[in-house]
Design a protein around this motif. Sequence first.
Motif, PDB file in Angstrom:
ATOM      1  N   VAL A   1      -0.795   9.853  -9.644  1.00  0.00           N
ATOM      2  CA  VAL A   1       0.179   9.113  -8.852  1.00  0.00           C
ATOM      3  C   VAL A   1      -0.051   9.449  -7.389  1.00  0.00           C
ATOM      4  O   VAL A   1      -0.222  10.624  -7.037  1.00  0.00           O
ATOM      5  CB  VAL A   1       1.629   9.502  -9.252  1.00  0.00           C
ATOM      6  CG1 VAL A   1       2.639   8.871  -8.320  1.00  0.00           C
ATOM      7  CG2 VAL A   1       1.897   9.117 -10.698  1.00  0.00           C
ATOM      8  N   HIS A   2      -0.065   8.435  -6.558  1.00  0.00           N
ATOM      9  CA  HIS A   2      -0.227   8.679  -5.124  1.00  0.00           C
ATOM     10  C   HIS A   2       1.038   8.271  -4.375  1.00  0.00           C
ATOM     11  O   HIS A   2       1.540   7.160  -4.564  1.00  0.00           O
ATOM     12  CB  HIS A   2      -1.419   7.912  -4.553  1.00  0.00           C
ATOM     13  CG  HIS A   2      -1.533   8.104  -3.067  1.00  0.00           C
ATOM     14  ND1 HIS A   2      -1.997   9.275  -2.528  1.00  0.00           N
ATOM     15  CD2 HIS A   2      -1.197   7.299  -2.040  1.00  0.00           C
ATOM     16  CE1 HIS A   2      -1.949   9.181  -1.210  1.00  0.00           C
ATOM     17  NE2 HIS A   2      -1.462   7.996  -0.893  1.00  0.00           N
TER      18      HIS A   2
ATOM     19  N   PHE B   1       3.402  19.928  -4.698  1.00  0.00           N
ATOM     20  CA  PHE B   1       3.976  18.686  -5.205  1.00  0.00           C
ATOM     21  C   PHE B   1       2.918  17.593  -5.220  1.00  0.00           C
ATOM     22  O   PHE B   1       2.811  16.832  -6.193  1.00  0.00           O
ATOM     23  CB  PHE B   1       5.188  18.282  -4.356  1.00  0.00           C
ATOM     24  CG  PHE B   1       5.947  17.116  -4.926  1.00  0.00           C
ATOM     25  CD1 PHE B   1       6.802  17.289  -6.010  1.00  0.00           C
ATOM     26  CD2 PHE B   1       5.803  15.850  -4.383  1.00  0.00           C
ATOM     27  CE1 PHE B   1       7.508  16.212  -6.539  1.00  0.00           C
ATOM     28  CE2 PHE B   1       6.504  14.769  -4.908  1.00  0.00           C
ATOM     29  CZ  PHE B   1       7.355  14.948  -5.988  1.00  0.00           C
ATOM     30  N   ALA B   2       2.096  17.532  -4.181  1.00  0.00           N
ATOM     31  CA  ALA B   2       1.008  16.545  -4.130  1.00  0.00           C
ATOM     32  C   ALA B   2       0.001  16.800  -5.253  1.00  0.00           C
ATOM     33  O   ALA B   2      -0.482  15.853  -5.886  1.00  0.00           O
ATOM     34  CB  ALA B   2       0.327  16.586  -2.765  1.00  0.00           C
ATOM     35  N   ALA B   3      -0.300  18.067  -5.523  1.00  0.00           N
ATOM     36  CA  ALA B   3      -1.222  18.395  -6.624  1.00  0.00           C
ATOM     37  C   ALA B   3      -0.612  17.998  -7.962  1.00  0.00           C
ATOM     38  O   ALA B   3      -1.329  17.524  -8.860  1.00  0.00           O
ATOM     39  CB  ALA B   3      -1.550  19.889  -6.598  1.00  0.00           C
ATOM     40  N   TYR B   4       0.693  18.177  -8.109  1.00  0.00           N
ATOM     41  CA  TYR B   4       1.388  17.749  -9.322  1.00  0.00           C
ATOM     42  C   TYR B   4       1.239  16.235  -9.499  1.00  0.00           C
ATOM     43  O   TYR B   4       0.919  15.756 -10.585  1.00  0.00           O
ATOM     44  CB  TYR B   4       2.860  18.160  -9.224  1.00  0.00           C
ATOM     45  CG  TYR B   4       3.737  17.562 -10.293  1.00  0.00           C
ATOM     46  CD1 TYR B   4       3.789  18.113 -11.563  1.00  0.00           C
ATOM     47  CD2 TYR B   4       4.513  16.432 -10.036  1.00  0.00           C
ATOM     48  CE1 TYR B   4       4.591  17.566 -12.551  1.00  0.00           C
ATOM     49  CE2 TYR B   4       5.316  15.880 -11.012  1.00  0.00           C
ATOM     50  CZ  TYR B   4       5.351  16.441 -12.264  1.00  0.00           C
ATOM     51  OH  TYR B   4       6.140  15.888 -13.240  1.00  0.00           O
ATOM     52  N   LEU B   5       1.478  15.486  -8.424  1.00  0.00           N
ATOM     53  CA  LEU B   5       1.324  14.029  -8.498  1.00  0.00           C
ATOM     54  C   LEU B   5      -0.116  13.645  -8.838  1.00  0.00           C
ATOM     55  O   LEU B   5      -0.348  12.727  -9.629  1.00  0.00           O
ATOM     56  CB  LEU B   5       1.758  13.374  -7.185  1.00  0.00           C
ATOM     57  CG  LEU B   5       3.236  13.479  -6.826  1.00  0.00           C
ATOM     58  CD1 LEU B   5       3.493  12.830  -5.462  1.00  0.00           C
ATOM     59  CD2 LEU B   5       4.123  12.867  -7.891  1.00  0.00           C
ATOM     60  N   ASP B   6      -1.074  14.351  -8.249  1.00  0.00           N
ATOM     61  CA  ASP B   6      -2.487  14.085  -8.551  1.00  0.00           C
ATOM     62  C   ASP B   6      -2.785  14.287 -10.035  1.00  0.00           C
ATOM     63  O   ASP B   6      -3.541  13.528 -10.636  1.00  0.00           O
ATOM     64  CB  ASP B   6      -3.403  14.999  -7.725  1.00  0.00           C
ATOM     65  CG  ASP B   6      -3.486  14.600  -6.273  1.00  0.00           C
ATOM     66  OD1 ASP B   6      -3.074  13.461  -5.922  1.00  0.00           O
ATOM     67  OD2 ASP B   6      -3.951  15.437  -5.469  1.00  0.00           O
TER      68      ASP B   6
ATOM     69  N   PRO C   1       2.532  11.873   1.874  1.00  0.00           N
ATOM     70  CA  PRO C   1       3.202  13.168   2.107  1.00  0.00           C
ATOM     71  C   PRO C   1       4.538  13.009   2.834  1.00  0.00           C
ATOM     72  O   PRO C   1       5.501  13.696   2.501  1.00  0.00           O
ATOM     73  CB  PRO C   1       2.193  13.941   2.954  1.00  0.00           C
ATOM     74  CG  PRO C   1       0.870  13.338   2.602  1.00  0.00           C
ATOM     75  CD  PRO C   1       1.146  11.880   2.354  1.00  0.00           C
ATOM     76  N   GLY C   2       4.605  12.102   3.779  1.00  0.00           N
ATOM     77  CA  GLY C   2       5.854  11.894   4.507  1.00  0.00           C
ATOM     78  C   GLY C   2       6.969  11.402   3.600  1.00  0.00           C
ATOM     79  O   GLY C   2       8.112  11.871   3.695  1.00  0.00           O
ATOM     80  N   GLN C   3       6.648  10.457   2.732  1.00  0.00           N
ATOM     81  CA  GLN C   3       7.661   9.952   1.800  1.00  0.00           C
ATOM     82  C   GLN C   3       8.095  11.040   0.825  1.00  0.00           C
ATOM     83  O   GLN C   3       9.276  11.150   0.492  1.00  0.00           O
ATOM     84  CB  GLN C   3       7.136   8.743   1.031  1.00  0.00           C
ATOM     85  CG  GLN C   3       7.030   7.492   1.870  1.00  0.00           C
ATOM     86  CD  GLN C   3       6.418   6.347   1.081  1.00  0.00           C
ATOM     87  OE1 GLN C   3       5.362   6.494   0.456  1.00  0.00           O
ATOM     88  NE2 GLN C   3       7.089   5.209   1.118  1.00  0.00           N
ATOM     89  N   CYS C   4       7.140  11.835   0.351  1.00  0.00           N
ATOM     90  CA  CYS C   4       7.478  12.937  -0.560  1.00  0.00           C
ATOM     91  C   CYS C   4       8.387  13.940   0.130  1.00  0.00           C
ATOM     92  O   CYS C   4       9.385  14.388  -0.447  1.00  0.00           O
ATOM     93  CB  CYS C   4       6.210  13.631  -1.053  1.00  0.00           C
ATOM     94  SG  CYS C   4       5.221  12.633  -2.178  1.00  0.00           S
TER      95      CYS C   4
END
Length: 151
Positions: free
Chosen positions: A29-30, A20-25, A33-36
């Motif tokens: 978009v930043h 999911f973080a890679a998708y946002l990248d 991780p905790g909020q995600c």
Amino acid sequence: MDIQLSIATPESVSDWLPLFAAYLDFYRVHQSPGQCREYLSERLRRRQAIAFLAKRDGATVGFALMYVGFSSLSLRPCWMLHDLYVSADARRHGLGKLLILRCQQYARDMGGGEIMLQTAHDNLNAQRLYESLGFALDKHFRVYSWSSGDS
């Protein structure tokens, strides 16, 4: 390549959070991780979303995330395939296609309706994939968006 598809649970979010973080990248978009983790867990817990995971050798290598809505025009569910991502090392093996096919089957299993999605104008690979699976560019409605600016 042996791929297993499964439905994500609120407890499984940590397993696919790096994707999911890679998708946002990808979309520049930043988010923390905790909020995600909290956001995704809450959407799944409240059944406001469904996520399908693609796993290879026990590792999650792709996901599709759909949010549920409803259509007053068709009086049926309307799914927004909001996020689709396959890790770079697992691309070109049909995983995106498998995930979308699973989303389509889920929509049918839930009584039909439609799946809507958006992609960048220059994401030609995604456009070809979507069109090959029966998605059509909307020529009847113009899409607008509004933001409260609270982000």
